[in-house]
Design a protein around this motif. Structure first.
Motif, short mmCIF file in Angstrom:
data_model
loop_
_atom_site.label_atom_id
_atom_site.label_comp_id
_atom_site.label_asym_id
_atom_site.label_seq_id
_atom_site.Cartn_x
_atom_site.Cartn_y
_atom_site.Cartn_z
N SER A 30 0.83 -1.22 -0.10
CA SER A 30 0.14 -0.25 -0.04
C SER A 30 1.14 1.03 0.33
O SER A 30 1.74 1.23 0.56
CB SER A 30 -0.75 -0.33 1.12
N LEU A 31 0.67 2.06 -0.66
CA LEU A 31 1.28 3.65 -1.52
C LEU A 31 0.20 4.69 -0.19
O LEU A 31 -0.54 4.48 -0.59
CB LEU A 31 1.67 4.11 -2.18
N GLU A 32 1.46 5.65 0.36
CA GLU A 32 0.89 6.38 1.20
C GLU A 32 0.15 7.58 -0.31
O GLU A 32 1.41 8.08 -0.76
CB GLU A 32 0.99 6.78 2.41
N ASN A 33 -0.82 7.87 0.59
CA ASN A 33 -0.85 9.27 -0.50
C ASN A 33 -0.29 10.83 -0.12
O ASN A 33 -0.16 10.80 0.93
CB ASN A 33 -2.55 9.46 -0.94
N MET A 34 -0.06 11.44 -1.10
CA MET A 34 0.29 12.25 -1.15
C MET A 34 -0.41 13.61 -0.52
O MET A 34 -1.89 13.56 -0.47
CB MET A 34 1.07 13.56 -1.55
N PRO A 35 -0.49 14.02 0.97
CA PRO A 35 -2.11 14.50 1.58
C PRO A 35 -2.12 16.05 1.19
O PRO A 35 -3.91 16.12 0.57
CB PRO A 35 -1.44 15.48 2.92
N HIS A 36 -1.58 16.57 0.03
CA HIS A 36 -2.06 18.13 -1.01
C HIS A 36 -2.33 17.76 -2.35
O HIS A 36 -3.04 18.39 -2.38
CB HIS A 36 -0.24 18.68 -0.67
N VAL A 37 -1.81 16.28 -2.31
CA VAL A 37 -2.41 15.74 -4.00
C VAL A 37 -4.05 15.43 -3.50
O VAL A 37 -4.89 15.51 -4.33
CB VAL A 37 -1.58 15.12 -3.96
N THR A 58 3.84 24.12 -1.09
CA THR A 58 4.34 22.16 -1.20
C THR A 58 6.17 23.31 -2.18
O THR A 58 4.91 23.49 -3.26
CB THR A 58 3.51 21.27 -2.07
N LYS A 59 6.60 23.09 -1.16
CA LYS A 59 7.46 23.51 -2.66
C LYS A 59 7.99 22.47 -3.68
O LYS A 59 8.92 22.23 -4.06
CB LYS A 59 8.98 23.95 -1.85
N LYS A 60 7.83 21.03 -2.91
CA LYS A 60 8.31 19.60 -4.13
C LYS A 60 7.95 18.59 -4.05
O LYS A 60 7.80 18.91 -2.94
CB LYS A 60 9.97 19.84 -3.11
N PHE A 61 7.57 18.11 -5.33
CA PHE A 61 7.02 16.47 -4.45
C PHE A 61 8.25 15.74 -4.89
O PHE A 61 9.15 16.23 -5.64
CB PHE A 61 6.13 16.46 -6.23
N GLY A 62 7.32 14.60 -3.89
CA GLY A 62 8.77 13.88 -4.05
C GLY A 62 10.01 13.57 -3.40
O GLY A 62 9.48 15.10 -1.93
N ALA A 63 10.88 12.60 -3.46
CA ALA A 63 12.05 13.48 -2.86
C ALA A 63 13.36 13.45 -3.86
O ALA A 63 13.39 12.60 -5.03
CB ALA A 63 12.80 11.93 -1.88
N ARG A 64 14.86 14.50 -4.26
CA ARG A 64 16.13 14.46 -4.65
C ARG A 64 17.68 14.24 -3.65
O ARG A 64 17.78 14.10 -4.62
CB ARG A 64 15.76 15.79 -5.62
N ASP A 65 16.93 14.57 -2.50
CA ASP A 65 18.23 14.11 -1.63
C ASP A 65 17.80 13.80 -0.44
O ASP A 65 16.00 13.88 0.02
CB ASP A 65 18.76 15.39 -1.42
N VAL A 66 18.40 13.51 0.49
CA VAL A 66 18.06 12.96 1.35
C VAL A 66 17.51 13.98 3.11
O VAL A 66 16.54 13.79 3.95
CB VAL A 66 19.25 12.36 2.51
N PHE A 67 17.52 15.45 2.37
CA PHE A 67 16.71 16.22 3.31
C PHE A 67 14.96 15.88 3.16
O PHE A 67 14.24 16.43 3.34
CB PHE A 67 17.07 17.93 2.78
N ASP A 68 14.86 15.45 1.61
CA ASP A 68 13.33 15.46 1.33
C ASP A 68 13.21 13.71 2.17
O ASP A 68 11.88 13.45 2.18
CB ASP A 68 13.19 15.00 -0.56
N LEU A 69 13.70 13.33 2.89
CA LEU A 69 13.62 12.02 2.46
C LEU A 69 12.70 11.95 4.23
O LEU A 69 12.87 12.88 4.70
CB LEU A 69 14.47 11.15 2.99
N ASP A 70 11.97 11.53 5.02
CA ASP A 70 11.08 11.57 6.18
C ASP A 70 11.77 11.09 7.15
O ASP A 70 13.29 10.01 6.53
CB ASP A 70 9.64 11.48 6.76
N ARG A 71 11.79 10.89 8.40
CA ARG A 71 12.40 10.30 9.34
C ARG A 71 12.70 8.65 9.83
O ARG A 71 14.17 8.26 9.27
CB ARG A 71 12.13 10.50 10.91
N ASN A 72 11.31 8.14 9.12
CA ASN A 72 11.58 6.44 8.57
C ASN A 72 12.16 5.43 7.94
O ASN A 72 13.32 5.08 8.28
CB ASN A 72 9.99 5.85 8.53
N GLN A 73 12.55 6.55 7.08
CA GLN A 73 13.41 6.11 5.95
C GLN A 73 15.26 6.84 6.29
O GLN A 73 15.79 5.48 6.01
CB GLN A 73 13.09 7.06 4.69
#
Length: 211
Positions: A30-37, A58-73
């Motif tokens: 199961s994939l988590e939807n992006m809340p803003h979308v 929203t400044k950015k969709f998805g992730a390009r670098d480690v700054f964009d990943l969440d804590r669990n990742q």
């Protein structure tokens, strides 16, 4: 000994417990939807939906670098024991594709360590180094080789989920750079124009029942 673990290569022994505790409990795949979308879709399609709170940009969709990943990742990257079970079970890897889920996690960890070293040299400030997790560490070829089957997640002894990182990097490619394999681009265009990945008109969707 416990103090030594916190800065040694065996840090994963401690973080494995943390990662397992924070592991996702939803159904595999199961994939988590992006809340803003999701919010925008509900506003368009559901007349009864009332948005809660002010709209946030929203400044950015998805992730390009480690700054964009969440804590669990990020915790997952440091929890990896490098046992290689994920890669040994990955159907893409078994068929000769470039993808290795183990490498995805190690690349994420290596990029975090690179960022940490550079921030230490800059007194805790981040100065863009022109590099990123996407492309400098993980290639587009690796990302699109993934079949999203979750084999890597199921066999991981500490519940690490490489697919989460892969999905976020893919989202960045598609939603920020409009880059995708030709086969997917055709499907996206068909869905946008006719509401069907096979470019079928709405009137013909039930035609197969009459054949």
């Amino acid at each position: 000994f416990i103090v030594y673990l916190s800065y040694s290569k065996h840090l994963h022994i401690i973080l494995a417990f943390v990662n397992t505790y924070r592991a996702r409990l939803t159904a595999p795949g199961s994939l988590e939807n992006m809340p803003h979308v999701s919010r925008e879709v509900k506003l368009m399609l559901d007349p009864a939906y009332v948005a809660q709170g002010a709209e946030t940009s929203t400044k950015k969709f998805g992730a390009r670098d480690v700054f964009d990943l969440d804590r669990n990742q990020l915790i997952g990257a440091y929890s990896c024991t490098e046992c290689g079970r994920c890669t040994s079970e990955c159907p893409a890897n078994l068929t000769g594709k470039k993808l290795s889920p183990r490498k995805i996690m190690m690349d994420t960890r290596d990029r975090m360590e690179e960022v940490g070293r550079k921030m230490d040299l800059a007194s805790g400030q981040w100065i863009d180094d022109g590099r990123s997790l996407l492309r400098d560490y993980i290639s587009e070829e690796e990302l699109w080789a993934c079949t999203s089957c979750n084999a890597c997640t199921r066999v991981c002894p500490v519940n690490i989920n490489p697919l989460d990182i892969i999905i976020d990097l893919r989202r960045y490619l598609i939603m920020e750079e409009s880059k995708s394999p030709e086969s997917l681009t055709a499907m996206f265009n068909n869905i946008e124009n006719s509401g069907s990945p096979w470019a079928m008109s709405a009137a013909d969707r039930a035609a197969w029942t009459q054949s």
